[in-house]
Design a protein around this motif. Structure first.
Motif, PDB file in Angstrom:
ATOM      1  N   PRO A   5       0.806  -1.214   0.000  1.00  0.00           N
ATOM      2  CA  PRO A   5       0.000   0.000   0.000  1.00  0.00           C
ATOM      3  C   PRO A   5       0.849   1.279   0.000  1.00  0.00           C
ATOM      4  O   PRO A   5       0.545   2.223  -0.740  1.00  0.00           O
ATOM      5  CB  PRO A   5      -0.836  -0.117   1.277  1.00  0.00           C
ATOM      6  N   SER A   6       1.900   1.312   0.788  1.00  0.00           N
ATOM      7  CA  SER A   6       2.720   2.530   0.839  1.00  0.00           C
ATOM      8  C   SER A   6       3.409   2.785  -0.505  1.00  0.00           C
ATOM      9  O   SER A   6       3.501   3.937  -0.953  1.00  0.00           O
ATOM     10  CB  SER A   6       3.746   2.454   1.966  1.00  0.00           C
ATOM     11  N   LYS A   7       3.881   1.741  -1.178  1.00  0.00           N
ATOM     12  CA  LYS A   7       4.519   1.914  -2.484  1.00  0.00           C
ATOM     13  C   LYS A   7       3.491   2.329  -3.540  1.00  0.00           C
ATOM     14  O   LYS A   7       3.796   3.122  -4.431  1.00  0.00           O
ATOM     15  CB  LYS A   7       5.251   0.646  -2.898  1.00  0.00           C
ATOM     16  N   GLY A  23      -7.296  12.391  -2.825  1.00  0.00           N
ATOM     17  CA  GLY A  23      -7.380  11.637  -1.573  1.00  0.00           C
ATOM     18  C   GLY A  23      -7.474  10.137  -1.728  1.00  0.00           C
ATOM     19  O   GLY A  23      -7.709   9.424  -0.750  1.00  0.00           O
ATOM     20  N   VAL A  24      -7.273   9.617  -2.927  1.00  0.00           N
ATOM     21  CA  VAL A  24      -7.311   8.168  -3.148  1.00  0.00           C
ATOM     22  C   VAL A  24      -6.085   7.548  -2.470  1.00  0.00           C
ATOM     23  O   VAL A  24      -4.961   7.975  -2.712  1.00  0.00           O
ATOM     24  CB  VAL A  24      -7.327   7.850  -4.662  1.00  0.00           C
ATOM     25  N   ARG A  25      -6.309   6.531  -1.626  1.00  0.00           N
ATOM     26  CA  ARG A  25      -5.204   5.883  -0.919  1.00  0.00           C
ATOM     27  C   ARG A  25      -5.400   4.365  -0.868  1.00  0.00           C
ATOM     28  O   ARG A  25      -6.473   3.878  -0.504  1.00  0.00           O
ATOM     29  CB  ARG A  25      -5.090   6.379   0.526  1.00  0.00           C
ATOM     30  N   VAL A  36      -8.974   0.140  -1.342  1.00  0.00           N
ATOM     31  CA  VAL A  36      -8.595   1.539  -1.521  1.00  0.00           C
ATOM     32  C   VAL A  36      -9.691   2.402  -0.904  1.00  0.00           C
ATOM     33  O   VAL A  36     -10.883   2.081  -1.031  1.00  0.00           O
ATOM     34  CB  VAL A  36      -8.446   1.868  -3.029  1.00  0.00           C
ATOM     35  N   THR A  37      -9.294   3.484  -0.233  1.00  0.00           N
ATOM     36  CA  THR A  37     -10.279   4.389   0.339  1.00  0.00           C
ATOM     37  C   THR A  37     -10.117   5.786  -0.244  1.00  0.00           C
ATOM     38  O   THR A  37      -9.050   6.159  -0.726  1.00  0.00           O
ATOM     39  CB  THR A  37     -10.149   4.489   1.875  1.00  0.00           C
ATOM     40  N   VAL A  38     -11.203   6.548  -0.166  1.00  0.00           N
ATOM     41  CA  VAL A  38     -11.184   7.966  -0.533  1.00  0.00           C
ATOM     42  C   VAL A  38     -12.280   8.641   0.290  1.00  0.00           C
ATOM     43  O   VAL A  38     -13.367   8.093   0.473  1.00  0.00           O
ATOM     44  CB  VAL A  38     -11.372   8.171  -2.055  1.00  0.00           C
ATOM     45  N   LYS A  39     -11.957   9.805   0.816  1.00  0.00           N
ATOM     46  CA  LYS A  39     -12.904  10.537   1.648  1.00  0.00           C
ATOM     47  C   LYS A  39     -13.455  11.734   0.885  1.00  0.00           C
ATOM     48  O   LYS A  39     -12.707  12.448   0.214  1.00  0.00           O
ATOM     49  CB  LYS A  39     -12.203  11.016   2.928  1.00  0.00           C
ATOM     50  N   MET A  58     -11.451   6.507 -10.143  1.00  0.00           N
ATOM     51  CA  MET A  58      -9.998   6.361  -9.926  1.00  0.00           C
ATOM     52  C   MET A  58      -9.715   5.378  -8.797  1.00  0.00           C
ATOM     53  O   MET A  58      -8.816   4.536  -8.908  1.00  0.00           O
ATOM     54  CB  MET A  58      -9.362   7.726  -9.610  1.00  0.00           C
ATOM     55  N   ALA A  59     -10.476   5.488  -7.722  1.00  0.00           N
ATOM     56  CA  ALA A  59     -10.273   4.583  -6.586  1.00  0.00           C
ATOM     57  C   ALA A  59     -10.623   3.142  -6.966  1.00  0.00           C
ATOM     58  O   ALA A  59      -9.894   2.205  -6.654  1.00  0.00           O
ATOM     59  CB  ALA A  59     -11.117   5.034  -5.399  1.00  0.00           C
ATOM     60  N   ALA A  60     -11.736   2.984  -7.677  1.00  0.00           N
ATOM     61  CA  ALA A  60     -12.159   1.645  -8.092  1.00  0.00           C
ATOM     62  C   ALA A  60     -11.154   1.029  -9.058  1.00  0.00           C
ATOM     63  O   ALA A  60     -10.790  -0.148  -8.931  1.00  0.00           O
ATOM     64  CB  ALA A  60     -13.546   1.715  -8.735  1.00  0.00           C
TER      65      ALA A  60
END
Length: 151
Positions: A5-7, A23-25, A36-39, A58-60
């Motif tokens: 996840p960090s990479k 905010g996509v992470r 993946v989450t986004v707020k 983008m998140a999906a």
């Protein structure tokens, strides 16, 4: 290099800055699943005070694409990947924190094995569902990935 996840989040910052700024992470990735989450924030909202559909996309897409990248890397073959088609269904306003999950790593394994075995391009449809903090689905995305061994 192991995909983590960090990479993935550093990758977003440099290669997909619009997703990073929105905010996509990436939160989790393993052999079968990517989360993946986004707020919902001011930067990623639409005029109707919910999350813009493209930010959800983008998140999906990251959930499916990250799994494909991980599987290609693990296989060791030189394989190209590209989204050929996609569709989405929106069932509720996306507000708050939305979590997208793709848990179809096994389908990717099968497509990669077939591509390597036959030398022919393969397609695989992958789904990512977005749910809010109440566990209610807000959107569902499908992406058709094409996989082809490079010659």
């Amino acid at each position: 290099m192991k995909i983590s996840p960090s990479k993935l989040n550093v990758f977003l910052m440099f290669k997909l800055p619009a997703a990073f700024i929105s905010g996509v992470r990436a939160r989790q990735i393993n052999d079968t699943t990517c989360i993946v989450t986004v707020k919902h924030r001011w930067i990623n909202q639409n005029p109707f005070n919910s999350m813009f559909w493209a930010v959800q996309g983008m998140a999906a897409e990251l959930t499916t694409g990250a799994l494909v990248m991980k599987k290609i890397k693990e296989n060791g073959s030189d394989i190209s990947m590209l989204v050929a088609n996609n569709n989405a269904i929106f069932t509720k306003k996306a507000k708050g924190k939305i979590t997208f999950t793709c848990n179809q790593g096994q389908k990717i394994d099968e497509a990669i094995l077939n591509a390597v075995k036959t030398g022919e391009g393969q397609t695989v449809w992958l789904n990512s569902n977005g749910v809010n903090t109440d566990g209610i689905e807000v959107s569902s995305f499908n992406f058709e990935w094409t996989l082809k061994v490079k010659s």
